[in-house]
Design a protein around this motif. Structure first.
Motif, PDB file in Angstrom:
ATOM      1  N   THR A  67      11.004   2.524   7.648  1.00 40.65           N
ATOM      2  CA  THR A  67      11.002   1.294   6.860  1.00 40.65           C
ATOM      3  C   THR A  67       9.748   0.489   7.162  1.00 40.65           C
ATOM      4  O   THR A  67       8.927   0.869   7.990  1.00 40.65           O
ATOM      5  N   ASP A  68       9.603  -0.628   6.477  1.00 43.43           N
ATOM      6  CA  ASP A  68       8.484  -1.544   6.687  1.00 43.43           C
ATOM      7  C   ASP A  68       9.045  -2.797   7.344  1.00 43.43           C
ATOM      8  O   ASP A  68      10.033  -3.363   6.883  1.00 43.43           O
ATOM      9  N   TRP A  69       8.428  -3.233   8.421  1.00 42.81           N
ATOM     10  CA  TRP A  69       8.948  -4.379   9.161  1.00 42.81           C
ATOM     11  C   TRP A  69       8.619  -5.725   8.522  1.00 42.81           C
ATOM     12  O   TRP A  69       9.049  -6.762   8.975  1.00 42.81           O
ATOM     13  N   GLY A  70       7.845  -5.738   7.467  1.00 39.86           N
ATOM     14  CA  GLY A  70       7.423  -6.999   6.859  1.00 39.86           C
ATOM     15  C   GLY A  70       8.522  -7.655   6.044  1.00 39.86           C
ATOM     16  O   GLY A  70       9.647  -7.147   5.925  1.00 39.86           O
ATOM     17  N   PRO A  71       8.219  -8.806   5.438  1.00 34.88           N
ATOM     18  CA  PRO A  71       9.204  -9.525   4.616  1.00 34.88           C
ATOM     19  C   PRO A  71       9.548  -8.760   3.345  1.00 34.88           C
ATOM     20  O   PRO A  71       8.765  -7.933   2.863  1.00 34.88           O
ATOM     21  N   THR A  72      10.713  -9.053   2.812  1.00 33.10           N
ATOM     22  CA  THR A  72      11.164  -8.434   1.571  1.00 33.10           C
ATOM     23  C   THR A  72      11.067  -9.453   0.437  1.00 33.10           C
ATOM     24  O   THR A  72      10.662 -10.596   0.643  1.00 33.10           O
ATOM     25  N   TRP A 116      12.944 -12.903   5.133  1.00 33.75           N
ATOM     26  CA  TRP A 116      11.838 -12.778   6.080  1.00 33.75           C
ATOM     27  C   TRP A 116      11.699 -11.366   6.619  1.00 33.75           C
ATOM     28  O   TRP A 116      10.592 -10.879   6.825  1.00 33.75           O
ATOM     29  N   PHE A 117      12.835 -10.702   6.901  1.00 37.58           N
ATOM     30  CA  PHE A 117      12.781  -9.376   7.505  1.00 37.58           C
ATOM     31  C   PHE A 117      13.788  -8.451   6.838  1.00 37.58           C
ATOM     32  O   PHE A 117      14.807  -8.895   6.301  1.00 37.58           O
ATOM     33  N   ARG A 118      13.502  -7.153   6.926  1.00 37.51           N
ATOM     34  CA  ARG A 118      14.432  -6.156   6.416  1.00 37.51           C
ATOM     35  C   ARG A 118      15.582  -5.961   7.395  1.00 37.51           C
ATOM     36  O   ARG A 118      15.392  -6.051   8.600  1.00 37.51           O
ATOM     37  N   SER A 119      16.749  -5.643   6.859  1.00 37.95           N
ATOM     38  CA  SER A 119      17.917  -5.364   7.685  1.00 37.95           C
ATOM     39  C   SER A 119      17.923  -3.888   8.061  1.00 37.95           C
ATOM     40  O   SER A 119      17.941  -3.020   7.181  1.00 37.95           O
ATOM     41  N   TYR A 135      15.276  12.621   9.400  1.00 36.25           N
ATOM     42  CA  TYR A 135      15.272  11.722  10.541  1.00 36.25           C
ATOM     43  C   TYR A 135      15.262  10.295  10.014  1.00 36.25           C
ATOM     44  O   TYR A 135      14.299   9.853   9.384  1.00 36.25           O
ATOM     45  N   LEU A 136      16.355   9.581  10.279  1.00 38.64           N
ATOM     46  CA  LEU A 136      16.580   8.251   9.723  1.00 38.64           C
ATOM     47  C   LEU A 136      16.448   7.209  10.831  1.00 38.64           C
ATOM     48  O   LEU A 136      17.123   7.302  11.855  1.00 38.64           O
ATOM     49  N   SER A 137      15.595   6.221  10.628  1.00 32.94           N
ATOM     50  CA  SER A 137      15.350   5.235  11.682  1.00 32.94           C
ATOM     51  C   SER A 137      15.010   3.887  11.072  1.00 32.94           C
ATOM     52  O   SER A 137      14.508   3.802   9.950  1.00 32.94           O
ATOM     53  N   THR A 138      15.255   2.830  11.846  1.00 35.00           N
ATOM     54  CA  THR A 138      14.834   1.487  11.462  1.00 35.00           C
ATOM     55  C   THR A 138      13.410   1.218  11.922  1.00 35.00           C
ATOM     56  O   THR A 138      12.896   0.112  11.754  1.00 35.00           O
ATOM     57  N   GLY A 139      12.740   2.222  12.512  1.00 30.92           N
ATOM     58  CA  GLY A 139      11.357   2.071  12.939  1.00 30.92           C
ATOM     59  C   GLY A 139      10.410   1.944  11.761  1.00 30.92           C
ATOM     60  O   GLY A 139      10.733   2.289  10.619  1.00 30.92           O
ATOM     61  N   ALA A 140       9.219   1.442  12.051  1.00 21.34           N
ATOM     62  CA  ALA A 140       8.221   1.193  11.012  1.00 21.34           C
ATOM     63  C   ALA A 140       7.507   2.477  10.614  1.00 21.34           C
ATOM     64  O   ALA A 140       7.334   3.388  11.419  1.00 21.34           O
ATOM     65  N   TRP A 141       7.055   2.511   9.353  1.00 17.39           N
ATOM     66  CA  TRP A 141       6.284   3.656   8.865  1.00 17.39           C
ATOM     67  C   TRP A 141       5.001   3.851   9.664  1.00 17.39           C
ATOM     68  O   TRP A 141       4.463   4.953   9.715  1.00 17.39           O
ATOM     69  N   GLY A 154       0.792  -1.219   0.000  1.00 16.63           N
ATOM     70  CA  GLY A 154       0.000   0.000   0.000  1.00 16.63           C
ATOM     71  C   GLY A 154       0.824   1.269   0.000  1.00 16.63           C
ATOM     72  O   GLY A 154       0.266   2.376   0.046  1.00 16.63           O
ATOM     73  N   TYR A 155       2.154   1.164  -0.064  1.00 20.66           N
ATOM     74  CA  TYR A 155       3.017   2.339   0.053  1.00 20.66           C
ATOM     75  C   TYR A 155       3.123   3.116  -1.252  1.00 20.66           C
ATOM     76  O   TYR A 155       3.142   2.537  -2.348  1.00 20.66           O
ATOM     77  N   ILE A 156       3.208   4.434  -1.099  1.00 20.50           N
ATOM     78  CA  ILE A 156       3.445   5.358  -2.207  1.00 20.50           C
ATOM     79  C   ILE A 156       4.877   5.871  -2.089  1.00 20.50           C
ATOM     80  O   ILE A 156       5.283   6.357  -1.030  1.00 20.50           O
ATOM     81  N   ASP A 157       5.641   5.742  -3.136  1.00 17.24           N
ATOM     82  CA  ASP A 157       7.001   6.304  -3.200  1.00 17.24           C
ATOM     83  C   ASP A 157       7.190   6.793  -4.633  1.00 17.24           C
ATOM     84  O   ASP A 157       7.650   6.060  -5.502  1.00 17.24           O
ATOM     85  N   HIS A 158       6.800   8.041  -4.866  1.00 18.21           N
ATOM     86  CA  HIS A 158       6.704   8.582  -6.223  1.00 18.21           C
ATOM     87  C   HIS A 158       7.594   9.810  -6.359  1.00 18.21           C
ATOM     88  O   HIS A 158       7.505  10.737  -5.561  1.00 18.21           O
TER      89      HIS A 158
END
Length: 344
Positions: A231-236, A240-243, A202-208, A104-108
């Motif tokens: 970032t998104d915590w789901g699988p890539t 299984w998970f994003r680094s 602001y750069l973080s490994t936290g979820a959107w 569901g993400y927008i990156d345009h």
């Protein structure tokens, strides 16, 4: 080698499509959650997410309930994404369309816009949702300085990544109970006051999912406004998970491409991988790093962060002419960087 996405990504897509179909049958409507956009005179990167929400949310009572619930951390993580939803972006006189990804993400990236430097407004909508506004920071082409700041344990105390404490802070504590690192807002304000128009990211490994909470937290504690790179915590498509570290490395590399003439002050903490990540980036892109500022965690914070009382050993080597400043809080960093920033 197969080019198909990793099995976990395929399973997530399978589940999301069926959950979306169910909630559409229940009458839920599309809604866009916008994030802060950024760019310069050649592009604007518009970020957001298309989700489904019940029509109850549109009533005054529903909005009050949503406001109350989202201030509990767990509520930030309950969303129903719209897979491959069509959207339309209005930015100045420019109108573009696109499709959200499987989450569901927008990156345009909007090209050929007519926006002047500074903070500008835009709107984004889907074919069946109301337009929602977003802010975009347009960086002047002559700007040569910027700030990239970590979030967790740098401006916000979270004790990440110990699972229990991280989960408690992220899912159960009220937003108002979260604490800012002393002096960090004043420190960042002081740095940016010396470089008018400079961007802060602001750069973080936290979820959107936490973007709304972080926006309110930063506003409440008077942090400079800037785009977040989460970032998104789901699988890539490959695992299984994003680094988390790779997310940060990739974001720094992208900023060096988006702003080839800017040199960054990198702000982080010594509780996890920031010194290594920043050191590696400084070694590979020395022209893009002005200095590195590291907040030193207390022994108790170090133990909660990774199980030992001492900072993790730094394995990277950065250029000797790029200074590294360390202090336990924002007041200390402001003091040790004051003379350097005055000279540079």
């Amino acid at each position: 080698m197969s080019k198909r996405p990793f099995i976990a990504a395929r399973w997530e897509l399978f589940v999301d499509r069926r959950v979306e179909r169910l909630f559409r049958l229940l009458g839920w409507q599309e809604r866009v959650i916008p994030y802060t956009a950024y760019g310069d005179d050649t592009f604007v990167r518009v970020l957001g997410r298309v989700v489904l929400s019940p029509t109850f949310d549109d009533t005054q009572l529903g909005k009050a309930a949503e406001e109350f619930l989202r201030r509990r951390g767990w509520r930030n993580f309950l969303t129903t994404p719209c897979v491959h939803a069509r959207y339309e972006i209005h930015l100045g006189d420019t109108v573009v369309t696109g499709t959200s990804d499987r989450g569901g993400y927008i990156d345009h990236r909007v090209r050929d816009h007519d926006l002047a430097p500074g903070w500008r407004d835009g709107t984004v909508e889907t074919t069946s949702s109301e337009p929602v506004g977003f802010e975009a920071q347009i960086v002047d082409a002559d700007q040569r300085f910027g700030v990239v700041s970590d979030i967790d344990d740098t401006i916000l105390t979270t004790m990440v990544p110990r699972l229990f404490i991280s989960a408690w802070n992220s899912f159960f504590r009220r937003e108002e109970a979260r604490q800012a690192v002393p002096g960090m807002a004043v420190f960042l304000d002081d740095v940016l006051a010396r470089r008018p128009g400079a961007p802060v990211f602001y750069l973080s490994t936290g979820a959107w999912n936490t973007h709304g909470f972080l926006t309110r937290f930063m506003r409440r504690h008077r942090y400079p406004r800037g785009a977040m790179l989460l970032t998104d915590w789901g699988p890539t498509n490959t695992g299984w998970f994003r680094s988390g570290p790779e997310h940060k490395r990739g974001a720094l590399l992208q900023l060096s491409i988006d702003y080839p003439h800017i040199s960054w002050l990198l702000v982080g903490d010594d509780g996890q991988h920031d010194p290594d990540i920043y050191g590696d980036f400084a070694a590979s892109h020395p022209d893009h790093v002005t200095a590195i500022a590291i907040r030193q965690l207390t022994p108790a914070e170090q133990f909660l962060a990774h199980g030992t009382m001492e900072p993790l050993e730094v394995s990277s080597e950065h250029p000797r002419d790029i200074p590294v400043f360390r202090a336990p809080d924002g007041r200390g960093l402001r003091r040790v960087l004051d003379r350097y920033l005055s000279r540079n």
